[in-house]
Design a protein around this motif. Sequence first.
Motif, mmCIF file in Angstrom:
data_model
loop_
_atom_site.group_PDB
_atom_site.id
_atom_site.type_symbol
_atom_site.label_atom_id
_atom_site.label_comp_id
_atom_site.label_asym_id
_atom_site.label_seq_id
_atom_site.Cartn_x
_atom_site.Cartn_y
_atom_site.Cartn_z
ATOM 1 N N ARG A 1 0.802 -1.222 0.000
ATOM 2 C CA ARG A 1 0.000 0.000 0.000
ATOM 3 C C ARG A 1 0.837 1.276 0.000
ATOM 4 N N PRO A 2 1.804 1.459 0.926
ATOM 5 C CA PRO A 2 2.544 2.727 0.902
ATOM 6 C C PRO A 2 3.349 2.948 -0.372
ATOM 7 N N VAL A 3 3.891 1.878 -0.945
ATOM 8 C CA VAL A 3 4.642 2.050 -2.195
ATOM 9 C C VAL A 3 3.702 2.423 -3.332
ATOM 10 N N ARG A 4 2.539 1.766 -3.407
ATOM 11 C CA ARG A 4 1.585 2.122 -4.461
ATOM 12 C C ARG A 4 1.104 3.557 -4.303
ATOM 13 N N GLU A 5 0.969 4.003 -3.056
ATOM 14 C CA GLU A 5 0.559 5.386 -2.835
ATOM 15 C C GLU A 5 1.601 6.361 -3.374
ATOM 16 N N ARG A 6 2.867 6.042 -3.192
ATOM 17 C CA ARG A 6 3.922 6.910 -3.721
ATOM 18 C C ARG A 6 3.927 6.908 -5.247
ATOM 19 N N LEU A 7 3.709 5.747 -5.839
ATOM 20 C CA LEU A 7 3.654 5.670 -7.301
ATOM 21 C C LEU A 7 2.463 6.460 -7.849
ATOM 22 N N ALA A 8 1.324 6.341 -7.187
ATOM 23 C CA ALA A 8 0.122 7.050 -7.644
ATOM 24 C C ALA A 8 0.315 8.561 -7.552
ATOM 25 N N PRO B 1 1.403 13.167 -15.406
ATOM 26 C CA PRO B 1 0.449 12.344 -16.152
ATOM 27 C C PRO B 1 0.989 11.840 -17.485
ATOM 28 N N ASN B 2 2.114 12.368 -17.926
ATOM 29 C CA ASN B 2 2.733 11.873 -19.151
ATOM 30 C C ASN B 2 3.473 10.556 -18.937
ATOM 31 N N VAL B 3 3.634 10.152 -17.675
ATOM 32 C CA VAL B 3 4.380 8.930 -17.346
ATOM 33 C C VAL B 3 3.407 7.836 -16.910
ATOM 34 N N THR B 4 3.505 6.705 -17.554
ATOM 35 C CA THR B 4 2.748 5.510 -17.151
ATOM 36 C C THR B 4 3.702 4.551 -16.456
#
Length: 530
Positions: free
Chosen positions: A149-156, A163-166
């Motif tokens: 969860r915390p890592v995904r939050e940082r990625l999000a 927004p140009n980066v996927t």
Amino acid sequence: MPSQDHDRRQVEPEVEAPGRTDHRLGDHRLGDRRLGDRRLGDRRLGDHRFGDLRAEERRPEDHRRAPTRRALLRTALLGSAAAGVASHVALTQPAPAQPSPAQSTATESAPTQSALTNAFAAPKPHDAAAKRLTLRFATNYVGVHPMTRPVRERLAAFQADYPNVTITVEETPGNDHQTKIKLDASSDRLPDVFNYWRLDPGFGLDQIARAGKLADLTNWTRNDPFFTGLFDTYSWQTASLDGKVYGVPLSMFYVEFLANKQVFDRAGVAVPTDWPGLLAAVKALKQKGELPWAISIGNDSPGGRVYNYVVNRSVGNARALRMHSGAEPIDVPDMVAAATRLHELVVGNIPIDAISIQNDSVYAKYVNTNRGGLILDGSWITLSIKPAVQEHLVVLDFPLIPGGAQTERNIERDLTSLWYLSARSLADDDKRPYLYELVRRLSSRQAAKLYVEEASQLVPTLDLQVDMSKVNRIAIEAQALALRAPPNKWIPSVMTPVRRAKFEPLLGEFLAGKYEPAAFVQRLGVIFGS
């Protein structure tokens, strides 16, 4: 497998200077790739062998069974922490903070600091004209892992600003992540960013770095002001290989030595404070019908941690590392003396099923039923101990051994995971600024605070402020002790996988009483080539 010459190279810690699953962020499906059923054999990368790519290595110390949600809410392990009484405190490690992982003398031809700083500047957020990019992010923080969860939050948050980066997340659980990264390296398609274990030979990333596949981060970590005072010298040494920085520290561990006061009180035995007292306490507990040690002695076990302490105290950590890497003879009188001390301390004083029981099961069967006076294990085990039992635990400092080489009470601690970048990706002018910024966001104090408070992780970050109400007493006391002490390097970190696979069963047999000290050390000499 690595050659004998490779096995006998100078021990790296002694340097004083510092299944491709293609799914989008938030999708946790494993996908179609299955690595576990493939025998990957001996894949070469240029002239560098990766060895056996099957994920059969012993479980590294930072990847244990994920704690339950209730356990995570109940207690959080301290990151870079010292004791404190306020609800929020500034936390510091005792080792001096370094402005960079390595110091260099500036020359007239060197670029100015402002030019270097600009080279590492973050991209402009929400830039409508920015080029669209895709970054591959590989991790074993998946499913119920507390770091998911915390890592995904940082990625999000990163993608919201750019927004140009996927970001495409590639997930492989547990030790399968080792197989995935090794296979990707052999196919020359390392992910842009990934977390992984240390650069120890047993984990295989050292060969990938030496093959030129891993990004050299020395210039960046030395000159980007972001890293000033963020980690201590010892962390940067672990992040380095052959004088180059390859990783950014992420998480750490230390070894904690605990006594169950309830067991000692039942037996009427005093909790030991020195080596003679420790030997006497073990004998007295046994005479009173109590189990002296609540440990297992199989592969990658607490028994190995006791071995590390006794050997380090006896011959010194630097010499122990040389011996166990094959750089110095191990079949010598000093090691026989160490083995004799270990024999007296452990043999006959452990559970009858110590060699066969799983490490995690020791806590359910012995520790959490108040059986066993002494516990020595990695810091990850605190969450495995019931709160009612923790109330009776006393944090101890493993004693010095009279006549031993160590004169300070060193404690085993090190990094467990780091962030790495692909060399090819960092050479991409379009990707580079985004890679720098992404790793900064994953390594910042704000991120480290989340890792400690939400995921119960231990982090090496200096001057970190955390909510102390989310960190339990054992963590506070044990890590404060660990961070005050000089560090011991984990002895198996210098072993090749083949040697470690022979060493651990032999050690288990010795601790179970099969060999006398001299015979055990003679067999060590066969394994480590002395």
